[in-house]
Design a protein around this motif. Structure first.
Motif: not given
Lengths: 456, 604
Positions: A35, A64, A69-70, A72-74, A76-77, A102, A105
């Motif tokens: 994080w 990105i 990925a991890t 970025a996903q967090q 983005l969430w 997004i 990406a």
């Protein structure tokens, strides 16, 4: 109860670092992961919402770009949850950037975005509105964003063309000649009687917002009719041309006319309204094919199209050049720099919209969709597709000087007209005079500049 | 890979669907075994007959040479009829004479092929031949140069007791491995169709689909590793069935065989089969895994699993979504995490709370985890890191860790829960509740504890599978399907193959496989149950489902789409719950619950 070893219940952040030696190596391996700011102390230190959002967007962009990925996903969430599309201006701004990230990406190719988005019924496409002339005129009238440039430019042009019986206006504008009726109106009323007006516009093939539902020919006949109603003879000409090659065919056309009409008393007015930043500049590398330079008269492969365009303009020996554009720097090749720069500029349209358009109104959707388009272009696109290459006033001034123009000062007339115009709008708008130039501000932040230039 | 996957599903679907169904076409393959068993001792023959209990559907057998099938069926019938002389019959060693020999056998038996003549075949000797048959077929693929009927090996199906569960593929020395996998492309019509030439042609020839052997009436011979895959699955199933029937001798023989078959496979199938073989071996030889493995190691494996594939991310995002919505207006919030692990779920939620419109709430986290063997305070270390994050993002944070071996030992009053009007409680359980099914009364105890915690929301993530049935074989079959899909998705997750993340993720899943297959009683903790069962359990216990909104669905889909790497992942909504699956198979489910209305009324 006995089976528990309960840990101290005081809040942990009050505990000084403890039992570090017991941390096993495997834990350490994973400490670096997970994080942003976990546990680095910097980063999100300033608690202002906008700052935090900018920070998160920057983290997300970095994740990105580095294909993390991890992370970025967090992020983005989180962003998805804190930036609803119907939230306050900062949230909507963040939402637009999030959407652009997004899209970026999705364009990076590592994901099967389109299929999955379709299945999730998520719609990333921006619903940019195609305006009718009336709608566009009203739209442009809502805010000083464009009116500032119109007003300042028209005042400067009127002053410059005094005494000319033929005025050739080249309107390089993103607003589909919306400035011209006011100008014709003013010219029609001048003391020495109306001149003949030739209006030349580049027929830009690719639509940039705001988009109009008319062809240039239809638009031209409306303008001719309008001019006739003011007893002004208007010749309207479209020269198919594109910003991508520095309006090469338009320049060629003007050079030809210049050769023919140079001796006559025709004023040549070049009105550049928020259009020149679409011409590729130096950061767009490599330059468009050096072997096929667009300008036939000059081969200088080391110069950007933007520089060459201004030199070509100078070669036309115009009576006046008015350059109005947004005052920001969106040219960096570094995504994070560009993101920060855009975030710290494009909050303004979101912030201002509350002052002139009610929530949920159609006009507001159109207005915000166009900002979204701009943000997506800046963030998600690269190369020739990235056309929103806005440069700050200082750089344009330098460019104009390098092209052997000298600055012309806006007169008292221009200043007072702009002030009068601003009085019709919200209190946050302001006018700054910087040397010869005028600058539109919102809450003290530069929005757009207007400069006038004469051949040196 | 996907084709392999299909093969697995297809084949095992069948076997699991009707355990008793046997297709006659697969019977009596023992004759083939005998062909090469001839020089082995009589004990070998008995052993061979013992290798039974194997079910195949007829379509799988379409690729077996028809002549042999006819013969084999006759043989099977014959054996059941007590015609045992065939078993000890002299077998021709000269390959060139095989055809004639087969023909003579057919003539002698004079039994027309009758499909399905023996629908139920469960006794150990009637099923004898198939595993053998499989082995022949499978081993044949890896090599081939030597003539089939070499006797140069001492391979013996009885194998030596006590050796490793699955011997390394010693295909070079295996006589069977010289056998070709044969496949006919047409139904038999002539009586002479299957000659030695086609049987024993080189794999290069065999490998070409449609390669035509010398005789125009001959069936086309193929070597197909996917067929081997089918054999592999069937052998796994046969082994599990032998385990179920407590036929450990047979199970022992089969489990050794699985390793050989798995070696001829690639990718997910090989890996998943290897883990299942290991688990079966552990069960057979009673070498049970150490359940007291370092939980921090489990955490590390889970971290890799988190990185490699979207399952845990999906679990966290969807659960957090429900929690965030439940916390919407609260000033003080309290998450009770039933399995803190490395705390990966919470930074995103904390960040979202920190930037919540109207300012962040005070965030309290109670993290529960198992004791560490070295007595380190793993929970506290995670809490400390989260506290640092909280400080960075400006959210008031409070952390407590609870170490316990089982959630059933947790008493709600220990958690110091404040009244609902002071703090809003969320209870979060990711892959934890099913473990309580191992302990009598465990889940009931925990559910009543949760109710006492008066959560505004309970988020539950569970594997979408039924690994808790009483029947071992059914459980095994289900697990084989389930983990095949999971491993398949890992292969497709876009991680470069020699990846530590991938290897560790497989290890993480392998340990679950081992637990499902090898363990029993209190030790078997991976008691996954499908959503329907959890729903009825939760509703009976006084919880009402909270529908996870379309927003959560969209977000989960979007996040997966962005970085999942493979396009096989699917998010679907089921009764207000969200499921993440691989292609058509849902693999994990997030559900959210609240106390049923009557109870919330009573509570407040």
């Amino acid at each position: 109860m006995m089976q528990f070893t309960e840990t101290p219940s005081r809040p942990l952040h009050q505990i000084t670092p403890f039992s570090i030696p017991t941390m096993n190596t495997t834990n350490q391996v994973h400490q670096a992961r997970s994080w942003p700011g976990f546990p680095t102390a910097k980063g999100l230190a300033s608690f202002g919402d906008a700052n935090c959002m900018e920070q998160l967007l920057v983290h997300c962009a970095n994740a990105i770009e580095s294909n993390d990925a991890t992370l970025a996903q967090q992020i983005l969430w989180v962003l998805n949850n804190i930036a609803p599309p119907d939230g306050d201006s900062n949230q909507r701004l963040t939402c637009a950037f999030l959407r652009a990230l997004i899209v970026r990406a999705a364009r990076s190719g590592t994901c099967k975005m389109l299929a999955a988005m379709a299945s999730a019924r998520c719609n990333l496409s921006i619903d940019t509105h195609t305006f009718s002339v009336i709608e566009l005129a009203n739209y442009v009238d809502l805010t000083p964003w464009h009116r500032f440039g119109f007003t300042a430019a028209n005042a400067a042009i009127l002053e410059a063309v005094e005494g000319y019986s033929v005025i050739h206006i080249v309107d390089l504008s993103s607003t589909h000649c919306m400035q011209i009726p006011t100008l014709i109106d003013a010219i029609a009323n001048r003391l020495e009687g109306p001149p003949m007006v030739k209006l030349t516009v580049p027929g830009v093939s690719k639509d940039l917002p705001p988009m109009l539902d008319l062809t240039y020919e239809e638009l031209g006949s409306k303008l001719v009719n309008f001019a006739r109603s003011r007893n002004v003879m208007l010749e309207f000409r479209v020269v198919p041309s594109t910003h991508a090659d520095g309006f090469a065919s338009l320049i060629d056309q003007l050079r030809l006319q210049h050769l023919v009409y140079a001796e006559t008393s025709e004023a040549l007015v070049i009105n550049c309204h928020m259009m020149l930043h679409y011409i590729p500049e130096e950061t767009l590398s490599p330059l468009p094919n050096a072997n096929s330079m667009p300008y036939t008269f000059e081969q200088s492969p080391n110069q950007s199209l933007r520089t060459m365009f201004l030199k070509a303009l100078r070669g036309l020996n115009p009576t006046i050049v008015v350059l109005v554009d947004e005052d920001a720097d969106l040219t960096s090749n570094n995504l994070v720099c560009r993101l920060r720069s855009a975030f710290n500029y494009l909050w303004i349209p979101y912030d201002t919209v509350d002052t002139f358009l009610p929530k949920g109104s159609k006009q507001r959707q159109w207005y915000e969709a166009d900002i979204c388009w701009k943000i997506e272009n800046v963030i998600a696109h690269e190369g020739l597709q990235r056309v929103e290459r806005v440069e700050p006033k200082s750089r344009w001034v330098q460019r104009m000087r390098n092209a052997e123009f000298r600055g012309a000062s806006f007169g008292e007339e221009a200043v007072s007209e702009v002030k009068t115009m601003l009085d019709e709008h919200a209190a946050g708008w302001g006018l700054k005079k910087e040397e010869d130039d005028l600058v539109l501000t919102w809450k003290g932040h530069n929005v757009a500049f207007a400069t006038a230039w004469l051949p040196a | 890979m996907k084709r392999d996957h299909r093969e697995i599903s297809g084949a095992t679907d069948y076997s699991s669907g009707s355990g008793s169904r046997v297709d006659s076409s697969s019977l009596g393959n023992s004759i083939k075994g005998k062909l090469w068993e001839e020089d082995q001792d009589a004990g070998g023959m008995d052993e061979l007959l013992a290798v039974l209990g194997y079910k195949v559907r007829s379509s799988d057998m379409a690729n077996v040479a028809q002549k042999l099938e006819m013969l084999e069926m006759v043989m099977g019938t014959a054996q059941e009829d007590g015609i045992s002389h065939l078993s000890s019959d002299t077998v021709h060693r000269n390959p060139s004479d095989l055809s004639g020999w087969v023909q003579s056998m057919l003539t002698e038996l004079n039994g027309p092929p009758t499909p399905n003549l023996d629908p139920v075949l469960t006794t150990s000797d009637s099923n004898s031949s198939n595993p053998r048959h499989q082995r022949q077929q499978n081993q044949s693929q890896s090599q081939s140069q030597s003539p089939v009927f070499n006797d140069d090996s001492e391979y013996d199906l009885r194998a030596i007791p006590g050796v490793a569960a699955y011997p390394p593929p010693k295909s070079d020395s295996d006589p069977e491995s010289t056998r070709k996998r044969v496949k006919t492309s047409m139904s038999s019509s002539g009586s002479d169709g299957y000659g030695p030439d086609s049987c024993f042609s080189s794999p290069q020839e065999n490998g070409i689909p449609g390669a035509v052997t010398e005789s125009s009436t001959r069936p086309i011979v193929l070597v197909d590793s996917q067929e081997t895959g089918v054999r592999l699955v069937h052998t796994l199933m046969a082994c599990a069935e032998a385990v179920q029937q407590d036929n450990l001798k047979l199970a022992d023989a089969l489990v050794k065989h699985i390793g050989l078959l798995a070696a001829s496979q690639t990718g997910a199938m090989r890996k998943v089969a290897t883990y299942f073989a290991e688990a079966l071996a552990r069960r057979i030889y009673r070498i049970f895994p150490q359940d007291s493995l370092d939980p921090s190691y489990t955490d590390i494996l889970q971290m890799h699993f988190y990185e490699t594939c979207p399952y845990l991310k999906f679990a966290h995002f969807t659960a957090n979504q429900a929690i965030l919505e439940a916390f919407a207006t609260a000033n003080r919030v309290h998450v009770i995490d039933f399995g803190l692990k490395q705390g990966m779920q919470w930074p995103a939620l904390m960040q979202a709370l920190a930037l919540r419109p109207g300012g962040p709430p005070a965030f309290r986290l109670t993290g529960i985890g198992p004791p560490q063997p070295d007595n380190t305070d793993a929970l506290q270390q995670v809490g400390w890191k989260l506290a640092q994050l909280a400080e960075t993002i400006g959210i008031e944070f409070e952390f407590r860790g609870f170490v316990t071996n089982s959630l059933a030992d947790l008493e709600p009053e220990m958690l110091d829960i404040r009244p609902p009007e002071v703090e809003v409680v969320a209870v979060n359980s990711v892959f934890e509740l099913h473990r309580l099914l191992a302990r009598p009364g465990g889940i009931e105890k925990v559910v009543s504890s949760i109710k006492a915690m008066k959560p505004k929301i309970l988020t539950v993530v569970e594997q979408e599978a039924n690994h808790n049935g009483p029947d071992f074989l059914a459980r095994f079959t289900e697990a084989l399907h389930y983990y095949s899909s999971l491993f398949d998705s890992l292969e497709g997750s876009g991680v470069a193959p020699p990846s530590q993340d991938l290897a560790m993720s497989e290890l993480y899943l392998g340990r679950q496989i081992c637990n499902v297959v090898a363990c029993e009683g209190m030790d078997r903790v991976e008691r996954h149950e499908p959503l329907t069962q959890w729903m009825s359990r939760m509703e009976t216990a006084g919880f009402s489902p909270v529908h996870l909104g379309s927003n959560a669905y969209k977000q989960a889909s979007m996040l997966l789409a962005l970085f999942a790497g493979g396009d096989g992942y699917r998010v679907e909504e089921n009764n207000g719950c969200l499921m993440l699956g691989w292609h058509t198979r849902p693999l994990i489910t997030t559900s959210a619950w609240r106390l049923a209305t009557a109870e919330t009324g009573a509570m407040s």
